[in-house]
Design an enzyme around this catalytic site. Structure first.
Site, mmCIF file in Angstrom:
data_model
loop_
_atom_site.group_PDB
_atom_site.id
_atom_site.type_symbol
_atom_site.label_atom_id
_atom_site.label_comp_id
_atom_site.label_asym_id
_atom_site.label_seq_id
_atom_site.Cartn_x
_atom_site.Cartn_y
_atom_site.Cartn_z
ATOM 1 N N ASP A 1 -10.088 10.152 0.656
ATOM 2 C CA ASP A 1 -8.717 9.428 1.323
ATOM 3 C C ASP A 1 -7.582 11.088 2.086
ATOM 4 O O ASP A 1 -7.817 11.641 1.565
ATOM 5 C CB ASP A 1 -7.713 9.129 0.575
ATOM 6 C CG ASP A 1 -7.443 9.601 -0.685
ATOM 7 O OD1 ASP A 1 -7.163 10.379 -1.239
ATOM 8 O OD2 ASP A 1 -7.643 8.245 -1.983
ATOM 9 N N ASN B 1 -1.422 0.879 -10.446
ATOM 10 C CA ASN B 1 -2.000 -0.156 -10.666
ATOM 11 C C ASN B 1 -3.514 -0.313 -10.313
ATOM 12 O O ASN B 1 -3.769 -1.940 -9.442
ATOM 13 C CB ASN B 1 -0.912 -0.551 -8.859
ATOM 14 C CG ASN B 1 -1.625 0.212 -7.387
ATOM 15 O OD1 ASN B 1 -2.938 0.963 -8.117
ATOM 16 N ND2 ASN B 1 -1.135 -0.452 -6.551
ATOM 17 N N HIS C 1 -5.458 1.060 -8.072
ATOM 18 C CA HIS C 1 -6.628 1.210 -6.968
ATOM 19 C C HIS C 1 -7.191 2.561 -7.042
ATOM 20 O O HIS C 1 -6.669 3.627 -8.042
ATOM 21 C CB HIS C 1 -5.180 1.597 -5.643
ATOM 22 C CG HIS C 1 -4.413 2.460 -5.825
ATOM 23 N ND1 HIS C 1 -3.204 2.686 -5.270
ATOM 24 C CD2 HIS C 1 -4.985 4.798 -6.417
ATOM 25 C CE1 HIS C 1 -2.882 4.139 -6.163
ATOM 26 N NE2 HIS C 1 -3.401 4.513 -6.324
ATOM 27 N N GLU D 1 -5.894 -0.751 -2.082
ATOM 28 C CA GLU D 1 -4.952 -1.202 -3.348
ATOM 29 C C GLU D 1 -5.298 -3.010 -3.382
ATOM 30 O O GLU D 1 -5.507 -3.063 -2.711
ATOM 31 C CB GLU D 1 -3.454 -1.303 -1.777
ATOM 32 C CG GLU D 1 -3.256 0.413 -1.413
ATOM 33 C CD GLU D 1 -2.404 0.988 -2.989
ATOM 34 O OE1 GLU D 1 -2.504 0.267 -3.624
ATOM 35 O OE2 GLU D 1 -1.967 2.198 -2.861
#
Ligand code: F6R
Length: 240
Positions: free
Chosen positions: A67, A136, A138, A143
Site C-alpha cells: 500500500d 483493528n 486491518h 479496513e
C-alpha cells in the site's frame, strides 16, 4: 493456519527472516509482497545483515508493496516508497526497478490500481506475502467494513488508523486521508502468507485470527480461507 509463538519481538523477526531467506535461496527470482509499519523493521534489518554477510542475493528478487498513502510524493519521508528505500531497498542489491509501491503521486488512481494488480499477475504472482496487522484487524489498508474490496483500489483511512499512524507525522491533520492498497483477493492470491504480530495492542486482533470466526469487521480473519498462512507472534500479543 500455523502459529509460532516467540518470546519477544526480536525472536519473531529472526523467525520471519529465516522463512524469507529460505524462500529467496530456494527461488532467487521470487516475488515478495512487503508491508511497511513498525513491525517489519526488525525483519528488514535481519535481511540486510544476511546480505551484508554475503549470504543473500536480491539481484533477481522482485517485490510489490501492499500500500501507499494517497496523495503523497514518493520523495516525502512519510511515503511508504521512502520507507522501503530507507529500511530495505537502498541497503541490499535489489534492482530498484524490480520494486513496486503503488504510486501515491499518480494522476489517475483507478488506472494506477488496475495496472498494479495486472503487474502482480504478469510477474507471475506473489510467492511470499508478508503482513502486519492493525489493532483493528486491518491488513494493507483494508479496513473493517461491511464490504471489502477484492483488488488493488483507493480507500479512505478510518479514524482509528489515522490516529495510529499519526505517531509518524507532526500532527494527525498531516496524515493523508486516503490510500492505494492491494485488496483482499490481491493478498489471498499469494502462494504463502506470513503474518507478523507483536505487542499487547494487537492482542484482540490476534485472538480473532485464532478464533473460528470470519468477519469483514476484522479483515485479517479472511486469511483463514487461505491454505498456507503462518502467524508468528510474540508472547505480549498472545498472552492476555
Ligand atoms: C503497512 C500495512 C499496515 C500495517 C499495520 C500494522 O504496509 O499494510 O496494514 O501492517 O497497520 O502497522 P504496525 O506494524 O506499524 O503496527
Amino acid at each position: 493456519m500455523k502459529l509460532i509463538i516467540c518470546e519477544n519481538y526480536d525472536a519473531v523477526m529472526e523467525q520471519a527472516a529465516q522463512i524469507t531467506i529460505d524462500i529467496i535461496k530456494n527461488k532467487p527470482d521470487c516475488i515478495l509482497g512487503l508491508p511497511t509499519g513498525s513491525t517489519p523493521i526488525g525483519l528488514y534489518n535481519n535481511l540486510v545483515k544476511e546480505y551484508e554477510a554475503g549470504k543473500l542475493d536480491f539481484s533477481q528478487v522482485k517485490s510489490f508493496n501492499l500500500d501507499e498513502y494517497y496523495p503523497i510524493d514518493p520523495e516525502n519521508d512519510q511515503s511508504y516508497r521512502y520507507f522501503m528505500n530507507k529500511h530495505l531497498f537502498n541497503r541490499i542489491n535489489i534492482d530498484i526497478n524490480n520494486t513496486r509501491v503503488p504510486n501515491g503521486n499518480c494522476e489517475d488512481p483507478n488506472q494506477e490500481c488496475a495496472e498494479y494488480e495486472k503487474a502482480i499477475d504478469l510477474a507471475g504472482g506473489i510467492d511470499l506475502q508478508i503482513l502486519g496487522i492493525g489493532n483493528n484487524g486491518h491488513i494493507g489498508f483494508n479496513e473493517p467494513d461491511k464490504n471489502l474490496q477484492a483488488y488493488t483500489h483507493m480507500t479512505k483511512l478510518t479514524e482509528n488508523t489515522i490516529e495510529a499512524n499519526s505517531r509518524f507525522f507532526e500532527k494527525s491533520d498531516d496524515v493523508p486521508r486516503k490510500a492505494l492498497t492491494m485488496g483482499m483477493a490481491s493478498i489471498m492470491k499469494a502462494e504463502k502468507i506470513l503474518m507478523l504480530i507483536t505487542g499487547k495492542a494487537k492482542h484482540n486482533a490476534l485472538m480473532t485470527l485464532l478464533s473460528d470466526n470470519i468477519t469483514t469487521d476484522v479483515p485479517a480473519s479472511l486469511l483463514k480461507l487461505h491454505t498456507d498462512v503462518t502467524i508468528i507472534c510474540d508472547k505480549a500479543s498472545y498472552e492476555e
